[in-house]
Scaffold this active site. Structure first.
Site, PDB file in Angstrom:
ATOM      1  CD  GLU A 126      42.292  32.103  28.782  1.00 13.13           C
ATOM      2  OE1 GLU A 126      41.987  32.194  29.427  1.00 13.13           O
ATOM      3  OE2 GLU A 126      41.310  30.835  27.838  1.00 13.13           O
ATOM      4  CD  GLU A 148      36.657  32.452  26.538  1.00 12.86           C
ATOM      5  OE1 GLU A 148      38.243  32.479  26.457  1.00 12.86           O
ATOM      6  OE2 GLU A 148      37.225  33.977  26.425  1.00 12.86           O
TER       7      GLU A 148
END
Length: 422
Positions: A126, A148
């Protein structure tokens, strides 16, 4: 003063920013790193001597492995306790900090170029995606992934928004929902990476982008930007419905919230989309499934990685499978057809009866079958561990989840321990 980043500006006004978490073998996104990112964004924006920046890792094994889950769990514990309106607002603001800090780098008005060697995972990927240009060194063990969802969480620092805006919704979903690594070829094709160069040319290639007047505006901040393949709805995506349709989405809230963030967020301006993602991230962390999956699939996996698989693993799996299969037979004897049980297992997870095809379950059958199967398995697992005086039940849960037990429960022992009292 920044603790985890150093900045050196050369005569051309190019700042070489080195990300190096002190005292750690791998860079992770800690609370201190988030504070540093605020300082870094301010310096890049306000220092007139800086015309652009190159972000690189000071570690030999990669760029960043993602958020420091140990630190994050302390925050998550506070978020779960939030009950009053003021507490919930504070939790939402805290959960949104990742996006605010990362967005500040992206919007600093100076071109920021990533010099990637090795891995960028989760929050590390990210952070990479907020850079305006991304150059990777060939020959390095490049690994790009969002893991995740595999531990019951979701990317909460822009992953559900920037990845679909680069490669399109349908191509992005498997990487977000299943954690599938992004191959280098796909990354280059879709703009996750822009260039792949020999290691000796990495920094010079990054410098050239800045010196040639490379843009400091992300694609989604440019007028007329369109998402590859367009936007849509989750109900229009067979893959999304396969992952979260029916009862499955209720059992895997991380995946349901990823789907919501992707489909709703891609119809919004990026800043509104990031707020939505932060809300979905917060909602996910507050679920019992997230707590159970993090404990088993993250912490227990780390422990088993150090100690190795337990010597009782095969016997444990066999015993629990036997109890599960016996309960499947009992459910069929009580009137639930095998085809309906296969459909139920498709929703709740676990081991389905042999055979082909599915059939709709009658009203109440799913809840009954789920309760009986999980109860039978948890009793068998608990009895096995007690008989052998095995104290580390989290490792046992991981063994069984890896063998096919429903991951959302955290394992049969966790399910029995954590379920609400009757």
């Amino acid at each position: 003063m920044m603790q985890n980043f150093t900045l050196e500006t050369d005569a051309d006004g190019i700042a070489l920013v080195t990300f190096d978490c002190a005292g750690r073998t791998m860079n992770t996104i800690t609370n201190a790193v988030l504070d540093d990112l605020d300082l870094l964004a301010t310096q890049l924006r306000d220092d007139a001597a800086i015309r652009g920046a190159i972000l690189r890792s000071g570690k030999p094994n990669g760029f960043c492995a993602g958020a420091d889950l140990g630190e994050m769990e302390a925050k998550i514990a506070d978020w779960r306790r939030a009950a009053t309106p003021d507490e919930l607002v504070a939790a939402a603001e805290s959960a949104a900090l990742f996006n605010r800090r990362f967005r500040a780098i992206e919007a600093c008005s100076k071109p920021v170029v990533l010099a990637l060697e090795g891995l960028a995972l989760g929050g590390g990927l990210e952070l990479a995606l907020v850079c305006h240009h991304r150059v990777a060194a060939s020959g390095a063990k490049i690994r790009l992934a969002f893991p995740e969802a595999s531990i019951g969480l979701l990317p909460g620092a822009g992953g559900t928004q920037r990845l679909p805006r680069l490669m399109g919704i349908e191509r992005a979903l498997p990487h977000l929902l299943e954690g599938k690594p992004i191959p280098v070829e796909t990354a280059l094709e879709t703009g996750v990476l822009h260039e792949l160069v020999p290691p000796e040319r990495l920094i010079e290639t990054c410098r050239r982008f800045i010196l040639d007047g490379g843009s400091a505006v992300a694609p989604w901040d440019q007028a007329g930007f369109e998402i590859p393949g367009g936007t849509g709805t989750a109900h229009g995506s067979p893959y999304a419905m396969q992952r979260v349709g029916g009862e499955r989405g209720a059992r895997y809230p991380s995946e349901a919230n990823i789907v919501r963030a992707v489909f709703e967020g891609t119809s919004l301006p990026i800043d509104d989309a990031l707020i939505l993602e932060s809300d979905c991230f917060l909602d996910t962390t507050r679920t019992p499934q997230a707590a159970a999956m993090v404990r088993t699939l993250f912490h227990a996996r780390q422990a088993m990685g150090k100690a190795g698989p337990p010597d009782y693993a095969e016997a444990l799996i066999a015993g629990v499978r036997s109890a599960w299969d016996a309960e499947l037979s009992a459910l069929q004897a009580d009137g639930i057809p095998a085809a309906a049980l296969r459909a139920i297992i498709g929703q709740i997870g676990g081991w389905a009866p042999d055979g082909e095809g599915t059939a709709p379950a009658a009203a109440g059958q799913l809840a009954m079958a789920e309760a009986r199967l999980l109860d039978a398995a948890s009793r068998a697992a608990t009895s096995f561990l007690r008989a052998r005086d095995i104290a580390n039940t989290d490792i046992a849960d991981l063994v069984l989840v890896d063998a096919g037990f429903p991951a959302w429960t955290g394992g049969p022992v966790a399910w029995r321990r954590d379920r609400p009292a009757a």
